[in-house]
Write a protein that holds these residues in place. Structure first.
Motif, PDB file in Angstrom:
ATOM      1  N   PRO A   5       0.096  -1.409   0.264  1.00  0.00           N
ATOM      2  CA  PRO A   5      -0.357  -0.182  -0.379  1.00  0.00           C
ATOM      3  C   PRO A   5       1.042   1.784   0.352  1.00  0.00           C
ATOM      4  N   GLU A   7       0.106   5.227  -1.456  1.00  0.00           N
ATOM      5  CA  GLU A   7      -0.505   6.305  -1.740  1.00  0.00           C
ATOM      6  C   GLU A   7       0.779   7.006  -3.070  1.00  0.00           C
ATOM      7  N   GLN A   9       0.695  10.459  -4.716  1.00  0.00           N
ATOM      8  CA  GLN A   9       0.521  11.129  -5.009  1.00  0.00           C
ATOM      9  C   GLN A   9       1.320  11.744  -3.586  1.00  0.00           C
ATOM     10  N   GLU A  10       0.996  11.482  -1.777  1.00  0.00           N
ATOM     11  CA  GLU A  10       1.753  11.513  -1.278  1.00  0.00           C
ATOM     12  C   GLU A  10       3.169  11.380  -1.089  1.00  0.00           C
ATOM     13  N   ASP A  37      -1.923   8.379 -10.535  1.00  0.00           N
ATOM     14  CA  ASP A  37      -2.985   8.321  -9.993  1.00  0.00           C
ATOM     15  C   ASP A  37      -3.337   7.223  -9.913  1.00  0.00           C
ATOM     16  N   ASP A  38      -1.846   6.192  -9.824  1.00  0.00           N
ATOM     17  CA  ASP A  38      -1.878   4.868  -9.859  1.00  0.00           C
ATOM     18  C   ASP A  38      -0.400   4.289  -9.109  1.00  0.00           C
ATOM     19  N   MET A  39      -0.139   3.944  -8.052  1.00  0.00           N
ATOM     20  CA  MET A  39       1.158   2.980  -7.794  1.00  0.00           C
ATOM     21  C   MET A  39       1.985   2.535  -8.579  1.00  0.00           C
ATOM     22  N   TYR A 253       4.976   6.708   3.973  1.00  0.00           N
ATOM     23  CA  TYR A 253       4.926   6.162   2.393  1.00  0.00           C
ATOM     24  C   TYR A 253       5.750   5.399   2.411  1.00  0.00           C
TER      25      TYR A 253
END
Length: 377
Positions: A5, A7, A9-10, A37-39, A253
């Protein structure tokens, strides 16, 4: 290797300073953030495809080094998918294409260092990227290593400027478990780094130092304590010197997944695995903090590190030959004050590694811009 998991943008926000420090323009980092928009996916907004588009644009514009850096961002933070493996291959290809235009003279060499993994004995390849002044003889050798997610090509700007500013021959490497390393991150992987240090000392007949950033700082501290190098700088490395353990599973992160990939695990570690690993990596548990002798060690970090307890840095200070700098108002590896930090580190290193060492006055002068930002012991 596995995904975890995170994010996107983070991650970009947290690493924006690092990406720009490596040489990616802030406008490119900002554009990538808006597009991702997708890791882990490979759609138009996926992490790898977005960074790949910026890499390809840089290549078309005739800037292979920027292309390599963008491909490096594309493979970040771990080689956990086929797309990231491809990105890493592209990073190396573009980096080597850019090498003839580097300000520092460049050479790539692969050393085969003895290594045993518990089941077999042999050697492991250690690719090294050498950077040096294009004139004169090197004054000493400095092995440079990043951590679990920042690897040798990402550190090109630091490697090049260090070589040019100090006259040291910089040998940039990937620490075990990362990049081109063929072995996982293990507590005894310092044997590979020590073996490389011995090879470089034999080949160049010069003092050999080690500068490690983040987890690379762990190896810097260990090699200094063991006396395997002539001097070492630990910038933000976990050492186990603190009374409090690192809460790995709650690091922000995506760090638990990043570390898990470096360990070559197949999934996120569970609490029992984490406790076992922390014990195994701790330099205190290994009995090294009370070991006599060793080499000069400089331990540096931000006072407000979000990953590593400050005691992992300050706890090294009681050892003879160890200097501790804790940077006020700075986080992990002190990026907020990186310029004065690295200038001071250069002064400290050249005073201990150069064939014609800097004078104490020159060393103090190099530290002067950092001094107002240091916490008092």
């Amino acid at each position: 290797m596995f995904t975890f998991p995170a994010e996107p943008q983070e991650i970009v926000d947290e690493r924006a300073r690092q990406f720009t420090a490596c040489g990616i323009p802030a406008r490119v980092v900002a554009a990538a953030r808006d597009e991702i928009d997708d890791m882990w996916g490979m759609g138009p907004g996926g992490w790898v495809p977005v960074w790949a588009r910026h890499a390809e644009r840089a290549d078309r514009d005739g800037d292979p080094l920027l292309s390599a850096l963008c491909w490096g961002a594309a493979r970040f933070p771990a080689l956990a998918t086929p797309g990231r493996l491809f990105a890493y291959e592209q990073q190396l290809e573009c980096y080597l294409a850019a090498a003839p235009r580097f300000r520092a003279a460049f050479k790539r060499q692969i050393f085969h260092i003895p290594w045993a993994d518990g089941t077999a004995e042999g050697t492991t390849p250690v690719p090294v990227h050498f950077l040096r002044r294009p004139y004169g003889r090197p004054r000493g050798v400095l092995i440079l290593s990043g951590g679990v997610d920042t690897w040798k090509m990402d550190l090109h700007r630091l490697a090049s400027t260090t070589a040019l500013a100090t006259g040291l021959l910089v040998a940039a490497i990937d620490m075990p478990g990362t990049g081109e390393s063929a072995v996982p991150l293990t507590p005894d992987a310092d044997r590979i780094l020590a073996g490389l240090a011995r090879r470089l000392r034999e080949e160049y007949a010069l003092p050999v130092g080690f500068l490690g950033l983040s987890f690379g700082g762990h190896w810097a501290a260990k090699l200094a304590l063991l006396g395997e190098v002539d001097a070492a700088v630990d910038l933000g490395g976990p050492t186990g010197a603190a009374a409090e353990p690192v809460d790995v599973l709650n690091l922000p992160y995506g760090m638990p997944g990043i570390i898990g990939n470096a360990l070559h695990l197949d999934a996120l570690p569970d609490p029992a695995q984490v406790a076992e690993q922390l014990q195994a990596f701790s330099l205190r548990t290994q009995g090294l903090l009370d070991r006599p002798g060793g080499a000069p060690l400089l331990a540096v970090n931000g006072a407000d590190d979000q990953y590593i307890p400050r005691g992992d840095t300050t706890g090294l200070g009681g050892r003879p030959g160890t200097t501790v700098w804790l940077v006020r108002g700075a986080t992990h590896c002190a990026p907020e004050r990186f310029r004065p930090v690295i200038l001071a580190i250069w002064g400290w290193l050249t005073a201990r590694l150069a064939a014609r060492p800097a004078t104490p006055l020159a060393e103090r002068a190099a530290r002067l811009p950092l001094t107002p930002h240091l916490e008092k012991a």
